[in-house]
Write a protein that holds these residues in place. Structure first.
Motif, short mmCIF file in Angstrom:
data_model
loop_
_atom_site.label_atom_id
_atom_site.label_comp_id
_atom_site.label_asym_id
_atom_site.label_seq_id
_atom_site.Cartn_x
_atom_site.Cartn_y
_atom_site.Cartn_z
N TYR A 172 0.77 -1.16 -0.13
CA TYR A 172 0.00 -0.21 -0.12
C TYR A 172 0.81 1.34 -0.06
N TYR A 255 -11.05 -4.30 -3.78
CA TYR A 255 -10.71 -2.96 -2.76
C TYR A 255 -9.35 -2.57 -3.24
N LYS A 256 -8.43 -3.60 -3.87
CA LYS A 256 -7.07 -2.96 -4.20
C LYS A 256 -7.05 -2.19 -5.51
N ASN A 257 -6.53 -1.12 -5.63
CA ASN A 257 -6.27 -0.33 -6.99
C ASN A 257 -4.85 -0.40 -7.12
N GLY A 271 -11.58 -0.23 -5.91
CA GLY A 271 -11.54 0.24 -4.57
C GLY A 271 -12.86 -0.30 -3.63
N GLY A 272 -13.42 -1.44 -4.26
CA GLY A 272 -14.87 -2.00 -3.63
C GLY A 272 -15.78 -1.39 -4.02
N CYS A 273 -15.96 -0.59 -4.87
CA CYS A 273 -17.28 0.04 -5.42
C CYS A 273 -18.52 -0.90 -5.77
N GLU A 305 -6.67 7.70 -1.90
CA GLU A 305 -7.30 7.37 -0.54
C GLU A 305 -6.54 6.32 0.05
N TYR A 308 -6.29 2.11 -0.23
CA TYR A 308 -6.93 1.32 -1.23
C TYR A 308 -6.25 1.44 -2.55
#
Length: 318
Positions: A172, A255-257, A271-273, A305, A308
């Motif tokens: 991250y 969730y991970k970009n 990003g889990g959208c 953010e 993410y």
């Protein structure tokens, strides 16, 4: 193979960076088992990845047929969604019909008419949701699926990929909030760099031509995806959490970009959208393909953010 591994080791040692050679591991690419070096550098694991000439990358729904295993799972997902909406329609009808019947028994014509109007509005709203999700008919579902893939996946192309040392898992972003452009610039300084989109897609799929890196199957994958971040998430490593055919942990968490050498989009997740929005397979599953692009235009804030956005370090070998 021993001679090849010796040569690879010599090339890595020539970098003069002090990579520690942990040992060799077996990987499987395109049905061929290979041995490669597992390395360590300052507490992080890396693997050597052999490149390939003239690799086909990207995806075109009109030219790339889905495997039978993926199609079967999509059909099951459609059937479940269709059944869910049909059951909800019947429950709403039954509930309102009872209320209307009671209003009529009470000689309350105005109340009965009001309930009929509410019922009509609720049924229309639910039918719109059903249509938007593609759950009206299988043909509609697949049309929306192909439309979605055309929108969010990279185009078909060919590329030459060179040999690389690649970090096994992503890490991250830490510290102050950065824009994607600032992050890309800062992460390319020093001995390491970021993979290009061509390189990242190759690292994810290993040059195979299946939509998903694990091949033509979706056994338990949709269930595992839906359970991410919940109490139902299995402690055992599912296919999502297992190393891919090159020994990398990649594209396993929407969730991970993952940041690549590009300033307009990231790879490996949204990003889990889609998970948080409950949008269904049409929107969630593409995040797990090597070819998915997450546009930065979809984010309200231009800064990355915390928690993410991640990156993976590579070194291209001369």
């Amino acid at each position: 193979m021993a001679d090849s591994l010796t040569n690879i080791r010599s090339r890595i040692e020539a970098l003069g960076m002090g990579f520690q050679f942990i040992g060799t591991i077996k990987t499987n690419m395109n049905g061929v088992e290979r041995e490669t070096w597992l390395l360590e550098y300052e507490g992080s694991q890396f693997v050597f990845v052999a490149g390939q000439k003239n690799v086909t990358l990207g995806w075109n729904p009109d030219r790339c047929p889905l495997g039978n295993g993926v199609l079967k799972s999509l059909q099951e997902e459609f059937a479940l969604g269709h059944e869910h909406y049909q059951n909800e329609l019947e429950e709403i009808k039954s509930d309102y019909q009872e209320q209307i019947k009671q209003a009529e028994a009470d000689s309350d014509a105005a109340k009965a008419e009001e309930l009929r109007s509410e019922l009509s509005e609720q049924l229309e709203t639910l039918k719109e949701e059903m249509s938007e999700g593609g759950y009206t008919a299988w043909e509609d579902f697949m049309s929306k699926w192909n439309e979605r893939l055309s929108q969010c996946l990279s185009p078909m192309r060919t590329a030459d990929i060179g040999d690389m040392i690649v970090e096994v898992d992503s890490r991250y972003i830490e510290g102050e909030a950065l824009s994607l452009e600032q992050a890309v610039c800062s992460l390319k300084k020093g001995p390491f760099t970021l993979a290009t989109e061509d390189e990242w897609e190759y690292l994810c799929n290993g040059g195979t031509r299946t939509l998903f890196r694990w091949g033509d199957t979706m056994d338990n994958v949709i269930t595992e995806i839906n359970n991410i971040g919940t109490s139902n998430q299995s402690e055992e490593k599912s296919i999502l959490g297992q190393p891919n055919m090159l020994g990398l942990l990649i594209a396993y968490d929407s969730y991970k970009n993952e940041i690549i050498d590009h300033t307009l989009y990231t790879k490996g997740g949204d990003g889990g959208c889609s998970l948080c929005g409950g949008d269904g397979a049409i929107y969630v599953l593409p995040c797990y393909t090597a070819f998915y692009r997450q546009s930065m235009d979809d984010f309200d804030d231009t800064s990355l953010e915390d928690g993410y956005f991640c990156y993976r370090r590579i070194i291209r070998l001369p």
